[in-house]
Design an enzyme around this catalytic site. Structure first.
Site, PDB file in Angstrom:
ATOM      1  N   ARG A 225     -24.161  -5.139  16.970  1.00 40.46           N
ATOM      2  CA  ARG A 225     -23.300  -4.026  17.372  1.00 40.46           C
ATOM      3  C   ARG A 225     -22.329  -4.535  18.437  1.00 40.46           C
ATOM      4  O   ARG A 225     -22.679  -5.401  19.251  1.00 40.46           O
ATOM      5  CB  ARG A 225     -24.119  -2.869  17.947  1.00 40.46           C
ATOM      6  CG  ARG A 225     -24.805  -1.980  16.920  1.00 40.46           C
ATOM      7  CD  ARG A 225     -23.811  -1.195  16.068  1.00 40.46           C
ATOM      8  NE  ARG A 225     -24.451  -0.252  15.159  1.00 40.46           N
ATOM      9  CZ  ARG A 225     -24.655  -0.468  13.850  1.00 40.46           C
ATOM     10  NH1 ARG A 225     -24.291  -1.605  13.294  1.00 40.46           N
ATOM     11  NH2 ARG A 225     -25.207   0.466  13.099  1.00 40.46           N
ATOM     12  N   HIS A 273     -17.102  -5.028   9.659  1.00 39.60           N
ATOM     13  CA  HIS A 273     -18.416  -4.369   9.560  1.00 39.60           C
ATOM     14  C   HIS A 273     -18.914  -4.372   8.101  1.00 39.60           C
ATOM     15  O   HIS A 273     -19.222  -3.327   7.532  1.00 39.60           O
ATOM     16  CB  HIS A 273     -18.367  -2.938  10.109  1.00 39.60           C
ATOM     17  CG  HIS A 273     -19.730  -2.400  10.466  1.00 39.60           C
ATOM     18  ND1 HIS A 273     -19.956  -1.603  11.557  1.00 39.60           N
ATOM     19  CD2 HIS A 273     -20.938  -2.550   9.876  1.00 39.60           C
ATOM     20  CE1 HIS A 273     -21.236  -1.280  11.622  1.00 39.60           C
ATOM     21  NE2 HIS A 273     -21.860  -1.854  10.595  1.00 39.60           N
TER      22      HIS A 273
HETATM   23  P1  NDP Z   1     -35.075  -3.554  14.225  1.00 33.61           P
HETATM   24  O1  NDP Z   1     -35.262  -2.312  15.006  1.00 33.61           O
HETATM   25  O2  NDP Z   1     -36.003  -3.828  13.088  1.00 33.61           O
HETATM   26  O3  NDP Z   1     -35.172  -4.824  15.196  1.00 33.61           O
HETATM   27  C1  NDP Z   1     -34.576  -4.843  16.434  1.00 33.61           C
HETATM   28  C2  NDP Z   1     -34.987  -6.110  17.144  1.00 33.61           C
HETATM   29  O4  NDP Z   1     -34.324  -6.155  18.403  1.00 33.61           O
HETATM   30  C3  NDP Z   1     -36.485  -6.167  17.437  1.00 33.61           C
HETATM   31  O5  NDP Z   1     -36.978  -7.485  17.311  1.00 33.61           O
HETATM   32  C4  NDP Z   1     -36.555  -5.720  18.892  1.00 33.61           C
HETATM   33  O6  NDP Z   1     -37.652  -6.214  19.622  1.00 33.61           O
HETATM   34  C5  NDP Z   1     -35.289  -6.338  19.426  1.00 33.61           C
HETATM   35  N1  NDP Z   1     -34.889  -5.657  20.659  1.00 33.61           N
HETATM   36  C6  NDP Z   1     -34.538  -4.374  20.835  1.00 33.61           C
HETATM   37  N2  NDP Z   1     -34.268  -4.132  22.134  1.00 33.61           N
HETATM   38  C7  NDP Z   1     -34.450  -5.296  22.776  1.00 33.61           C
HETATM   39  C8  NDP Z   1     -34.345  -5.693  24.131  1.00 33.61           C
HETATM   40  N3  NDP Z   1     -33.987  -4.839  25.090  1.00 33.61           N
HETATM   41  N4  NDP Z   1     -34.617  -6.977  24.437  1.00 33.61           N
HETATM   42  C9  NDP Z   1     -34.999  -7.847  23.491  1.00 33.61           C
HETATM   43  N5  NDP Z   1     -35.129  -7.536  22.172  1.00 33.61           N
HETATM   44  C10 NDP Z   1     -34.855  -6.267  21.846  1.00 33.61           C
HETATM   45  O7  NDP Z   1     -33.574  -3.562  13.743  1.00 33.61           O
HETATM   46  P2  NDP Z   1     -32.955  -4.254  12.442  1.00 33.61           P
HETATM   47  O8  NDP Z   1     -33.370  -5.676  12.427  1.00 33.61           O
HETATM   48  O9  NDP Z   1     -33.208  -3.450  11.243  1.00 33.61           O
HETATM   49  O10 NDP Z   1     -31.385  -4.116  12.760  1.00 33.61           O
HETATM   50  C11 NDP Z   1     -30.832  -4.680  13.923  1.00 33.61           C
HETATM   51  C12 NDP Z   1     -29.420  -4.132  14.110  1.00 33.61           C
HETATM   52  O11 NDP Z   1     -28.537  -4.680  13.152  1.00 33.61           O
HETATM   53  C13 NDP Z   1     -29.270  -2.627  13.912  1.00 33.61           C
HETATM   54  O12 NDP Z   1     -29.709  -1.906  15.025  1.00 33.61           O
HETATM   55  C14 NDP Z   1     -27.785  -2.496  13.687  1.00 33.61           C
HETATM   56  O13 NDP Z   1     -27.141  -2.334  14.930  1.00 33.61           O
HETATM   57  C15 NDP Z   1     -27.391  -3.842  13.086  1.00 33.61           C
HETATM   58  N6  NDP Z   1     -26.939  -3.730  11.701  1.00 33.61           N
HETATM   59  C16 NDP Z   1     -25.680  -4.163  11.383  1.00 33.61           C
HETATM   60  C17 NDP Z   1     -25.233  -4.123  10.092  1.00 33.61           C
HETATM   61  C18 NDP Z   1     -23.886  -4.656   9.758  1.00 33.61           C
HETATM   62  O14 NDP Z   1     -23.442  -4.531   8.609  1.00 33.61           O
HETATM   63  N7  NDP Z   1     -23.192  -5.291  10.670  1.00 33.61           N
HETATM   64  C19 NDP Z   1     -26.056  -3.584   9.012  1.00 33.61           C
HETATM   65  C20 NDP Z   1     -27.352  -3.149   9.451  1.00 33.61           C
HETATM   66  C21 NDP Z   1     -27.771  -3.224  10.741  1.00 33.61           C
HETATM   67  P3  NDP Z   1     -39.152  -5.806  19.233  1.00 33.61           P
HETATM   68  O15 NDP Z   1     -39.424  -6.572  17.960  1.00 33.61           O
HETATM   69  O16 NDP Z   1     -39.950  -6.289  20.367  1.00 33.61           O
HETATM   70  O17 NDP Z   1     -39.163  -4.330  19.036  1.00 33.61           O
HETATM   71  C1  OXD Z   2     -26.145   0.042   9.625  1.00 26.94           C
HETATM   72  C2  OXD Z   2     -24.858  -0.603   9.512  1.00 26.94           C
HETATM   73  O1  OXD Z   2     -26.579   0.310  10.741  1.00 26.94           O
HETATM   74  O2  OXD Z   2     -24.272  -0.581   8.433  1.00 26.94           O
HETATM   75  O3  OXD Z   2     -26.797   0.291   8.583  1.00 26.94           O
HETATM   76  O4  OXD Z   2     -24.354  -1.177  10.489  1.00 26.94           O
END
Ligand code: NDP
Ligand code: OXD
Length: 310
Positions: A225, A273
């Site tokens: 993001r 995106h």
């Molecule tokens: P998840 O919720 O499965 O994973 C998030 C990860 O981030 C976890 O490992 C979590 O740690 C870690 N995390 C969260 N907060 C912190 C912190 N403060 N410090 C350290 N680590 C942290 O999310 P996804 O993998 O499904 O997706 C990640 C992001 O990808 C989404 O939130 C979205 O913003 C983005 N995205 C972008 C897309 C695009 O097309 N560009 C498409 C889809 C998603 P822990 O394992 O300990 O909980």
């Molecule tokens: C999502 C994205 O969050 O597309 O699914 O970024």
């Protein structure tokens, strides 16, 4: 009585989702009435895209859950009218797309592909491409997407370090966590991939101090993001050459305004995106499974922790 499932997303998404959702709900054994218009007090589940017009959940007095079509929930997680469970999207199709996008951009940097793709000077510059085992890639975020992308990079032979909030175990990945873990991870990051959610704790996580920890000439890939990066600090690090290049898919303002400095910067690749898109067939199966669970009194999957914000 059928279960009333409201599809609260932009009309063009209805065209994509109507048939897959109906099919998935039927396959899950759910007798559902799926529509874009249902009287608020009769809605049982809300399939939701945060860019829809629905912002006030209070009138949905009977609803049991909001089932997000997006992986990211930053636009809904703080909504004070939302008092029912919120599930985010964990879609095998979206995950595959992210793995491919991340792998492609890591390989671009790793192999220095630009120097050949952009070459027009007629010079035969021979070089030996490095092997993946000689390259250190750091994945910030080891969730559904970060862990899948890490595993693919490990399969290719990269040295992968991962970082998350809580301790994690991903095969072949050196998993670090917490503030000290971040510092150690960034010191290793020839290429850093950001797959963290947008929360108060992750805002500007890449700032002047953390960028300075990365090795000279490091690269950044951000499909997470926009707010994860302090943009002024990144531009400064790019201009000074400390960061050699950045590939950015997400931004604080989207679409990225035409006059944003990222567009014209020679050391930045902007993608609109598109790193990974939710795929209607697989995403519909995930939604249908949660409706089935709700009706069976089973726990929902992919629930968002409203306090943590993801
Ligand atoms: P998840 O919720 O499965 O994973 C998030 C990860 O981030 C976890 O490992 C979590 O740690 C870690 N995390 C969260 N907060 C912190 C912190 N403060 N410090 C350290 N680590 C942290 O999310 P996804 O993998 O499904 O997706 C990640 C992001 O990808 C989404 O939130 C979205 O913003 C983005 N995205 C972008 C897309 C695009 O097309 N560009 C498409 C889809 C998603 P822990 O394992 O300990 O909980
Ligand atoms: C999502 C994205 O969050 O597309 O699914 O970024």
């Amino acid at each position: 009585m059928p279960v009333n499932v409201l599809f609260a997303a932009r009309p063009e998404r209805w065209t994509t989702y109507e048939v897959p959702l109906r099919t998935a709900l039927a396959d899950a054994g759910v007798d559902a009435h799926l529509a874009m218009e249902i009287p608020t007090a009769e809605v049982d589940y809300i399939v939701y895209a945060p860019n829809s017009d629905l912002k006030d959940f209070a009138p949905y007095t009977r609803a049991k859950a909001v089932l997000n079509l997006w992986a990211g929930v930053e636009a809904i997680v703080g909504n004070s009218t939302l008092k029912i469970p919120l599930a985010r999207m964990v879609d095998p199709g979206l995950t595959k797309g992210m793995v491919e996008w991340v792998t492609g951009h890591v390989l671009r940097y790793h192999l220095g592909m630009d120097s050949d793709i952009l070459r027009r000077d007629g010079k035969w510059v021979y070089r030996t491409p490095p092997l993946a085992q000689e390259r250190s890639v750091v994945m910030l975020g080891l969730g559904a997407l970060g862990s899948a992308a890490s595993e693919a990079l490990v399969q290719l032979g990269f040295n992968v370090t991962g970082w998350s909030r809580s301790p994690k175990n991903v095969a072949g990945v050196d998993c670090l966590h917490g503030p000290d873990g971040l510092k150690e991870a960034l010191r290793r990051a020839e290429i850093a991939v950001l797959l963290l959610p947008d929360t108060p704790a992750t805002t500007n996580i890449m700032n002047a101090d953390t960028l300075a920890l990365m090795p000279e000439g490091a690269r950044i890939i951000n499909p997470g993001r926009g707010p994860l990066i302090d943009d002024a600090a990144l531009l400064d690090a790019l201009d000074k050459g400390h960061i050699a290049h950045a590939t950015l898919d997400v931004f604080r303002v989207e679409p990225l305004p035409a006059d944003d400095p990222y567009w014209a910067h020679p050391k930045v690749t902007v993608t609109p995106h598109i790193a990974a898109e939710t795929r209607a067939v697989t995403a519909s199966q995930v939604i249908a499974e949660n409706v089935r669970r709700g009706e069976a009194g089973e726990p929902f999957i992919n629930l968002v922790d409203r306090d943590l914000g993801y």
